[in-house]
Structure formats: structure tokens, C-alpha cells
Design a protein around this motif. Structure first.
Motif, PDB file in Angstrom:
ATOM      1  N   LYS A 188      -9.270  -2.029  -1.776  1.00  0.00           N
ATOM      2  CA  LYS A 188      -9.711  -0.687  -1.956  1.00  0.00           C
ATOM      3  C   LYS A 188     -10.484  -0.401  -3.292  1.00  0.00           C
ATOM      4  CE  LYS A 188      -7.099  -0.284   1.561  1.00  0.00           C
ATOM      5  NZ  LYS A 188      -5.929   0.757   1.595  1.00  0.00           N
ATOM      6  N   GLY A 193      -4.012   4.133  -5.921  1.00  0.00           N
ATOM      7  CA  GLY A 193      -2.830   3.268  -5.485  1.00  0.00           C
ATOM      8  C   GLY A 193      -3.159   1.805  -5.887  1.00  0.00           C
ATOM      9  N   THR A 194      -4.292   1.765  -6.691  1.00  0.00           N
ATOM     10  CA  THR A 194      -4.447   0.316  -6.995  1.00  0.00           C
ATOM     11  C   THR A 194      -3.605  -0.148  -8.376  1.00  0.00           C
ATOM     12  OG1 THR A 194      -6.354   0.790  -8.188  1.00  0.00           O
ATOM     13  CG2 THR A 194      -6.686   0.216  -5.960  1.00  0.00           C
ATOM     14  N   ALA A 244      -5.096   4.766   2.163  1.00  0.00           N
ATOM     15  CA  ALA A 244      -3.907   4.288   2.507  1.00  0.00           C
ATOM     16  C   ALA A 244      -4.041   3.645   3.831  1.00  0.00           C
ATOM     17  CB  ALA A 244      -3.069   5.653   2.822  1.00  0.00           C
ATOM     18  N   ARG A 252       1.584   5.333   0.669  1.00  0.00           N
ATOM     19  CA  ARG A 252       1.162   6.338   1.692  1.00  0.00           C
ATOM     20  C   ARG A 252       1.964   7.608   1.410  1.00  0.00           C
ATOM     21  NH1 ARG A 252      -0.950   6.551   7.404  1.00  0.00           N
ATOM     22  NH2 ARG A 252       0.073   8.559   8.156  1.00  0.00           N
ATOM     23  N   ASN A 294      -2.463  -2.093  -3.265  1.00  0.00           N
ATOM     24  CA  ASN A 294      -3.641  -1.493  -2.303  1.00  0.00           C
ATOM     25  C   ASN A 294      -4.895  -2.556  -2.537  1.00  0.00           C
ATOM     26  OD1 ASN A 294      -4.542   0.130  -0.613  1.00  0.00           O
ATOM     27  ND2 ASN A 294      -4.620   2.010  -2.081  1.00  0.00           N
ATOM     28  N   VAL A 331       0.831  -1.143  -0.026  1.00  0.00           N
ATOM     29  CA  VAL A 331       0.076  -0.102  -0.015  1.00  0.00           C
ATOM     30  C   VAL A 331       0.852   1.160  -0.011  1.00  0.00           C
ATOM     31  CG1 VAL A 331      -1.856   1.449   1.230  1.00  0.00           C
ATOM     32  CG2 VAL A 331      -1.905  -1.238   1.262  1.00  0.00           C
TER      33      VAL A 331
END
Ligand SMILES: Cc1cc2nc3c(=O)[nH]c(=O)nc-3n(C[C@H](O)[C@H](O)[C@H](O)COP(=O)(O)OP(=O)(O)OC[C@H]3O[C@@H](n4cnc5c(N)ncnc54)[C@H](O)[C@@H]3O)c2cc1C
Lengths: 483, 380
Positions: A456, A201-202, A81, A71, A453, A69
Motif C-alpha cells: 500500500k 496502517g503501514t 484494508a 481493518r 500492510n 493488515v
């Protein structure tokens, strides 16, 4: 060794022990983002110094099948995050170099951990700034902005992060460094950059971002208008838009939001206001002067009982202070609160506000309204006291009902805070199964193993499966049945 | 729905089709594409037909899906500054009164869908951006016939992936765009054009001076018809008072004159059937594109870092020169269209970063590689 232990050992060896956090106490400081009621202590935190270290980290994860993940500053409000207990949290806070400032090209190249406002500060000396201005701009990172496609008060005129990011170097979930977009416009091929911005973030980690710099406006004029109720303020907003004026910002606060802001920062808004509008115009001086007169007249015609015009930068800052501190300010009038983020067609504003009022009364839960009125982006603040039995549930019911209203009126479940962990469950209310499956095709192209990630954006975990075998170009079929 | 066997005009860059279908709704389009998938037909989408000669010819072609019956404005919410339009609608047919869709096509007859798929743009891109900045929602039929929607009808929206950007500029290799939602902009009450003739070495400083001045142009265009000076034309739009003041200021800074929109405004510099090259560069390095081949006609959105060139003579050699200059200047040179003999002799797309990821996207959306096969970058 568990896969995570493997990754830990490998990264200690390749990056050095100082890049890796394993101490439980220290790991806890990363357990949540701005959505503090979701908490997971990460399995491991890595603090890469540059793109190469970032890529090595992701590659180690890919090899061991360990989720990761990204951040930035952890100010996200949708749990984007939120760490993975068995995974790696890749924190960009040591990647804060402004790599290049090129005002002649109206571009800056920055590392992902660079704070949004720092780009503007660096560019200001050259007469430029970075336009997207989330209220969190003093602390949020450009990488986080890219992931969330963040907006701000001024995106009514200037657009969102997506309109201001020209290029990015990313680490793919395989651990490869790939360039998307660039310094010049219209890079040939699929607009993968456009798809990456807002992907939370995926699809990988941005390690370097090329942003557009915007010329500082020659003139800025700011108006604070007080109205008896939100209805008149909404009508004034409609009149401004209908006249073909595009202000840099039109922000609205209702009585409860004003009360909170007064309690917190003593912004001194007009007494007795049921709603205030902050309208800001910017651009060439002659243009702003002409339109400002129009806007002032339209506020008056629509029932404003007091108008204040910022005489200098200090006064302008005071107008904005009430608005920009509104989220935190409700902490002064309520022990707990939910920051909601939804969008409606702007013209539906008065009706939706009435419906929110009904829901609020029916459940005995107070709702303070703060919003980007120009583009219909609502930020209702749902107030509650977790210590009182049942209030948390009631607040969540109200918060969910507001999202349902946004969908009912043809809007969106999120205008800028993202889906993250928090709103994945609402995605099927806005999109069909086929829509979500199609989005997932993109995810599978970037991340077939589902390590970037996970959990999400998408409501239910999905597997990618193999790419179906390609048929060799055979002879054309003899008879196409339907033709 | 209309469907027929193909006639002699139904070819794409010289490759004949066997069938033509013209669905009149997203539902009908899904039916056609579902059937085409079952029969593994190779498909090319046709809008106004203005850019069928662009890119490379398809490796194979069975079915042309024509969008000429997929037309009309579904919705114009003036108060919300948005519209929803069917993809086969001609851009020129759109009329939103006091508002406009800031997507201008250099080619008369172009449809909304075609302009999006080829990612064409006009002068106002400087102020309002390109298709990717204007599209807020899209309905697409995937190669397997699945109807899918992303984005929505509100300008501000970050729910889910922004697939509209992926389909924009994809040359129809990922699916059929049937409907689009756009943000609109108000039409300004007044406008003025400031013109300035410039010799090669003057262009860079003049473009920099326009950027430095606080006049916020809607467009900064340039035309150089061949060897010799270029003309820079700056479009200013706003209130009558504002425009007057800004135009006066710009005239002074540039030593230019206020005039009318020049006849070349917003059109490509090449003749039908000729070679057309799109050049991009970092803003300060646009003059290098002009210097690379001083005899070649060049025109376009110089203020946005985009120029179009119309090389003749030894085209492959000129393309090489232009491409080398564009790459040095941080951009690209793409041969948009060329006659067959040139097409065979040049690299149409040039170097494309991220090609491996692009192939993976194609594999997921169109695993059979049936949509416009071979038309796009890297043989996609
Ligand atoms: C008081 C307050 C006001 C706010 N106001 C606004 C506002 O006006 N407008 C607005 O849009 N938002 C606002 N936000 C939300 C938040 O600040 C933004 O979403 C911001 O962009 C998050 O940046 P961050 O660096 O904190 O990211 P984080 O919270 O650390 O991460 C956010 C997401 O980005 C991903 N990510 C982070 N870095 C990268 C990277 N380098 N590559 C890929 N993915 C990455 C994470 O995985 C996560 O999914 C506000 C938040 C607060 C607390």
C-alpha cells in the motif's frame, strides 16, 4: 507448517479459537473494503478484544515473518484494508469501548473500532462533539479515520483527523505497545503521532486513541443556494473566502450529481439548478448572524437564482441528505461508477471543472461532480456500465486524467480517501524518487521487515536494508574540502 | 554561496564551530550538506539564533549552516489562503495583508525554520493550533544532501506520509528545512480582550467557565508574575457586532473587564540567560501546575494546557517539583533553556515515551548522527 499455519496455531493457543477465523466462507466476507473491485481473501482473520491481544497477534506475525493488515469498518475507498492472501487481517470490530469521556479536559479516549458518530453521540450530553465528520461517520471507525487522516464536510473550518488526535497507543510492527502523544499537548520528542496519522496502517495498528472534543456550536445556520452553472457557484465560493469568512462547510454539487441525489433521496433541490452550494456557518450566535447576512448577499451578487435557509434541524438535514448520499445515489443513474478524490487550489475550480467536462466529452463518459468547494477537494463520480465493451477502460482513463489535472494545477492525488492500493501508481507523478525514498526511511524505522500492510501507499516494493554502521566520533577531518 | 571559517560568535551553546556556510537556495543547501556529508562534518542549523542556547549543547560541531540568506516569500495565494516561505525568513517580517500566518513567536528575531524546528507557539494556538497544524508542505535537505519534499500547497492532502510533522519540533536533528508551505487565516475585522485578576484557587473554575461559555476565544492566556494573584486575558476576534456581544457576555461570566492586550502578552516569563521551563497538562489540571511552585513566575497559554515557568534560586529542586506536578497532570516539564550550571544539574527533557522508535527514526535519517548530535531527547 507454513508461516501462516504457524501463526494460526499460535494464536488459537494464546487467544482462543473464538478470536480466529479460518472458515473460507467467513474469510470471504472480508475480501474487500469500499473499493470493491479489488478483492483478496485473507489468509486468516483475527478479532482481538483488546490492545494486548492485538499486540500478541502482531508479535506472532513478526516472529513468523507473516504480513498483517489492520481493518476497521472496511469503508475505505482506496483499498487500504485490502487483505493479504498469505497474511493476517486484524479486525478491530470487537474493540469498541469508549474508554473514557473527559469533557473537562475536552478529550475522549476510545478503542480503535469505535464508530466515529458514537464519539459525538456520547459527548453530546456534555455539550461536546467529535469534529471530523466523514460522510461515512455512521459506520467508519476511529482507527480507520486515524489511518486515513479522514476529513469531512466541516474540515474547512475545523481541520482533519490529524488536528483532532492528541494521542495514540499503537502496536509497532514488532508487536510492542508504544504510547505516542498524550492527553496534554506538545509531547517532547519527534512528533511520531503526527507521522502515524495518515500512514494507512503501514506503521502499525492503533489500539487506543485520544481525541479532542469540540464544544457544540451555539448556533448553526445552513443555506442552500441554486446557481445556473458551476461557474457562478465557484465565484460565490471565492467571494465568501475573499471576504475573510470561514464557513464550517461549503459544499458544491453539479447538475448530474443533483439529478442522482433527487432520484435516490428526493432531496427537493431547486429545479433547473446547474449547481447548488450548501453553505453552513456555525459559532457564537451573534457572530453567525452577522456573517450569514454577508454570505447570503454574496450568493445573490454572484448569480444565485434561489436561496433557501434551513428553518429548523429537519430542513437542515434535508439539505445535507442530498449531499451526503451523493456517492451511493449515482448508483441510481449508472450501473457502475468510480469515486475519485483529488485536490486542486480552490481558485482553479472553474477552470478545472471545464477541463473535466472536456475530458468527459472526449471519451463519452459522464462525470458527476460533488465536492468540498471550500478547500478544493473534488469528488468526481465517473459513470460507466461495465457490461458495455470498453466502458470500464474509458472510465478509468477519464478518472486517471482527472488526477493528472489535479497534479497539473498543483494539487494532490488524494484529499481524504488515501493512497492505499488504488493510487500507489500515481505517487511518482506527485513525488520524486527521492521524496518517496525519504518517506520510506520512516517506514523502515517502524517496520524494517515490511510486514505492516505491505503493497500500500508505495508504488514499488522496497527493502529497507540495514541501518548503515555508525561512524565513531573520530577526530575532525583535517581539511573540509569545500570550505 | 557564502562560506567562511568560523568567527568567535559562531558557537552553539558554548561549543565553537569551525566553518559557517550560508546557502541562498535549496540547491546550494544541498551542495553544502552533500559536501559536509562527504567530510563527515557535524552540523547545526542556525536561523535567527534566538534558540541556539536551547536544548543541550551539541556533542560535536564543525559546521554551522546559517539560513539568513534563505529568505523571502515564494508565493502568497490569497484566494487559496496559503503561502510558501523560505525557512530563513523572520516571522516578524511576514505580512499577508488581510490574512495572517497564525504562527506567533515569543522571541523577536525568530525565523520560520527556527520556530518550526523548536516548535514554539504563541497565544493563538488555542484557536489555530501549532506549527504542526499550519504546515501543509515542506522542503527539507536531508543530512546526506538529498532534497526531499512532502505534503504540497493545498490544505487538504493525504498523499504519502506527512513528514512535515516529523521535522517540526525535531530541533534540526533530521535535516535542514529550506522551504515551507502554510495555511493562512483571515485577520478578523475586530477584537477585544477581557481581563480578570484571579487568586490561585479561582483559576481553575474561571478557566472552566471560559470553556463552558460559547465565546470561542482565539487565546486564553495567563500571567502570574510571582507569589500572589494571576491575570487571565482572553482574546476574542470576529465581526464587530459579534465581538461586542461575546466580550459583554464573558465580562459578566468572569466578573472581568474589557481592556488592552497586556504588556506580557505572548512573551516568555524568563530573562535572557535565565532558566525557562515549558509545562503542559490536561486542560482541567492546569491549576496544579500553578500550585506546584507558587513563588515561581509562570505565564502562557493556560486555555490550551501550556504554561512557561521561570524558576530561580534552587532551580534543580523547582524543576523536580514542577515536573512531578506536570506528570501527575498528564503532561510534561521540559527545560527549554538554562545556564550551563543548571543544564548540568537537571534532566532537561524528562521522561519521553516512544524513545526507542525515535532513535530508530534518527538512525534512518541521519545514520552518522551528525545533525545537532546530542541536542535532542535521549541524547539524539
Ligand atoms: C459512503 C462513503 C462516504 C465516505 N465519505 C468520506 C468522507 O467524507 N471523508 C473521508 O475522509 N472519507 C470518507 N470515506 C472513506 C472512509 O470511510 C474513511 O477512509 C474511513 O476513515 C475508513 O474507516 P474504516 O474504519 O472503514 O477503515 P477501513 O476501511 O477498515 O481501513 C482503512 C485503512 O485504515 C487502516 N486501519 C484501520 N484500522 C486501523 C487501526 N486501528 N490502526 C491502523 N490502521 C488501521 C487499514 O489498514 C486501511 O489502510 C467514505 C466512505 C464511504 C463508503
Amino acid at each position: 507448517m507454513t508461516p501462516l499455519e504457524e501463526v494460526t496455531a499460535a494464536l488459537r493457543a494464546t487467544l482462543g479459537a473464538d478470536r480466529v477465523v479460518t472458515d473460507r466462507q467467513e474469510l470471504r466476507t472480508y475480501e474487500c473494503d469500499g473499493l470493491a473491485h479489488h478483492r483478496v481473501v485473507p489468509g486468516l482473520v483475527v478479532l482481538p478484544r483488546d490492545a494486548r491481544e492485538c499486540a500478541l497477534t502482531v508479535r506472532a506475525c513478526a516472529r513468523a515473518g507473516v504480513p498483517f493488515v489492520a481493518r476497521g469498518s472496511g469503508t475505505g475507498l482506496s483499498g487500504g484494508a485490502l487483505p493479504h492472501a498469505e497474511g493476517v487481517l486484524v479486525v478491530t470490530s470487537k474493540m469498541r469501548d469508549i474508554v473514557e469521556l473527559a469533557p473537562r479536559d475536552e478529550r475522549a479516549v476510545v478503542e480503535p473500532g469505535v464508530i466515529n458518530l458514537h464519539v459525538t453521540k456520547a459527548a453530546a450530553a456534555h455539550g461536546y462533539y467529535y469534529a471530523p465528520d466523514p460522510s461515512s461517520q455512521q459506520i467508519c471507525s476511529i482507527g480507520g479515520n486515524v489511518a486515513e487522516n479522514s476529513g469531512g464536510a466541516h474540515c474547512l473550518k475545523y481541520g482533519f483527523t490529524a488536528n483532532h488526535v492528541l494521542g495514540a497507543q499503537i502496536v509497532t510492527p514488532d508487536g510492542d505497545l508504544v504510547e505516542l502523544g498524550g492527553r496534554a499537548p506538545d509531547t517532547p520528542g519527534y512528533d511520531l503521532l503526527g507521522a502515524f496519522v495518515g500512514s494507512e496502517g503501514t506503521l502499525g495498528i492503533a489500539t487506543r486513541v485520544t481525541v479532542r472534543l469540540t464544544r457544540l456550536p451555539e448556533s448553526v445556520r445552513t443555506l442552500l443556494a441554486a446557481f445556473p452553472t458551476t461557474d457562478e457557484a465557484g465565484a460565490a465560493t471565492s467571494a465568501i473566502i475573499a471576504a475573510g469568512v470561514v464557513p464550517a462547510a461549503i459544499e458544491m454539487m453539479d447538475a448530474l450529481a443533483i439529478e442522482a441525489a433527487e432520484a435516490a433521496v428526493a432531496c427537493g433541490y431547486p429545479r433547473g439548478a446547474g449547481a447548488v452550494l450548501i453553505v453552513e456557518l456555525d459559532g457564537p450566535a451573534a457572530e453567525v448572524a452577522a456573517q450569514f447576512a454577508q454570505v447570503t448577499a454574496m450568493c445573490e451578487e454572484n448569480g444565485a437564482f434561489e436561496l433557501r435557509i434551513a428553518g429548523d434541524e429537519a430542513e437542515r438535514a434535508l439539505f445535507w441528505k442530498g449531499r451526503k448520499s451523493a456517492f451511493a445515489a449515482v448508483g441510481r443513474i449508472s450501473p457502475d461508477y468510480i469515486v475519485q478524490d483529488g485536490v486542486i487550489p480552490r481558485t482553479a475550480l472553474p477552470e478545472v471543472l471545464r477541463r473535466i467536462g472536456e475530458v468527459s466529452r472526449a471519451h463519452g463518459v459522464r462525470v458527476a461532480n460533488v465536492f468540498h468547494a471550500g478547500d478544493g477537494n473534488l469528488h468526481p463520480l465517473v459513470l460507466f456500465d461495465a457490461a458495455t465493451d470498453g466502458e470500464t477502460d474509458r472510465a478509468e482513463t477519464v478518472s486517471g486524467a482527472i488526477i493528472d489535472l489535479c497534479i497539473e494545477y498543483g494539487g494532490s492525488i488524494t484529499g481524504e480517501h488515501g493512497v492505499g492500493t488504488d493510487k500507489a501508481k500515481y505517487m511518482p507523478r506527485m513525488f520524486t524518487g527521492d521524496d518517496l525514498e525519504t518517506m520510506h526511511l520512516l517506514r523502515c524505522a517502524f517496520d524494517p521487515a515490511g510486514l505492516a500492510n505491505p503493497g500500500k501507499v508505495f508504488p514499488t516494493p522496497r527493502l529497507c536494508g540495514e541501518v548503515p554502521r555508525r561512524h565513531a566520533a573520530t577526530d575532525p577531518p583535517a581539511a573540509a574540502e569545500i570550505f | 554561496m557564502r562560506r567562511r571559517t568560523a568567527g568567535s560568535d559562531d558557537h552553539v551553546a558554548g561549543v565553537p564551530a569551525r566553518y559557517v556556510a550560508a546557502p541562498a537556495s535549496t540547491g546550494e543547501a544541498a551542495e553544502v550538506l552533500g559536501a559536509a556529508a562527504a567530510d563527515e562534518l557535524a552540523v547545526v542549523i542556525r536561523g535567527g539564533g534566538t534558540k541556539l542556547e536551547w536544548g543541550l549543547p551539541p556533542r560535536r560541531l564543525d559546521l554551522i549552516v546559517d539560513t539568513h540568506r534563505l529568505t523571502g516569500v515564494v508565493e502568497h495565494a490569497a484566494g487559496d489562503l496559503i503561502t510558501v516561505v523560505r525557512a530563513g525568513t523572520a516571522l516578524a517580517a511576514l505580512d499577508f495583508g488581510p490574512q495572517r500566518l497564525a504562527l506567533e513567536s515569543p522571541l523577536p528575531g525568530a525565523t520560520v525554520g527556527g520556530a518550526l524546528a523548536a516548535n514554539t507557539s504563541g497565544p493563538r494556538r488555542l484557536l489555530h493550533g501549532t506549527a504542526r497544524d499550519l504546515v501543509i508542505g515542506m522542503t527539507v535537505v536531508r543530512p546526506d544532501g538529498t532534497v526531499t519534499r512532502s505534503g504540497g500547497k493545498v490544505v487538504k492532502n493525504v498523499a504519502g506520509y506527512d513528514l512535515g510533522k516529523l521535522f517540526t519540533g525535531a530541533y534540526g536533528t533530521l535535516g535542514l528545512i529550506t522551504e515551507c508551505a502554510f495555511r493562512l487565516h483571515p485577520v478578523a475585522p475586530a477584537g477585544a480582550v477581557v481581563l480578570r485578576e484571579a487568586d490561585g484557587p479561582e483559576v481553575g473554575p474561571l478557566l472552566a467557565a471560559i470553556r463552558a461559555e460559547q465565546v470561542v476565544p482565539s487565546a486564553v492566556e495567563l500571567d502570574r508574575p510571582g507569589p500572589g494573584p494571576a491575570t487571565i486575558a482572553v482574546l476574542l476576534e470576529g465581526t464587530a457586532e459579534g465581538v461586542r456581544e461575546r466580550a459583554a457576555r464573558l465580562e459578566k461570566v468572569l466578573g472581568g473587564t474589557t481592556g488592552d492586550l497586556p504588556p506580557w502578552w505572548g512573551a516568555y516569563p524568563w530573562a535572557p540567560g535565565g532558566t525557562g521551563v515549558k509545562l503542559t497538562a490536561a486542560l482541567s489540571r492546569v491549576p496544579e501546575l500553578l500550585a506546584a511552585a507558587p513563588e515561581v513566575p509562570v505565564r502562557g497559554s493556560a486555555g490550551a494546557g501550556v504554561l512557561y515557568a521561570a524558576p530561580t534560586g534552587d532551580v534543580p529542586r523547582t524543576v523536580e517539583l514542577l515536573r512531578a506536578a506536570a506528570v501527575r497532570a498528564g503532561g510534561h516539564a521540559v527545560v527549554l533553556t538554562a545556564p550551563p550550571e543548571v543544564r548540568d544539574a537537571v534532566d532537561m527533557w524528562g521522561p519521553v515515551p516512544g524513545l526507542d522508535l525515535m532513535r530508530r527514526v534518527k538512525d534512518r535519517f541521519d545514520p552518522g548522527h551528525r545533525f545537532a548530535p546530542g541536542r535532542f531527547v535521549g541524547g539524539i
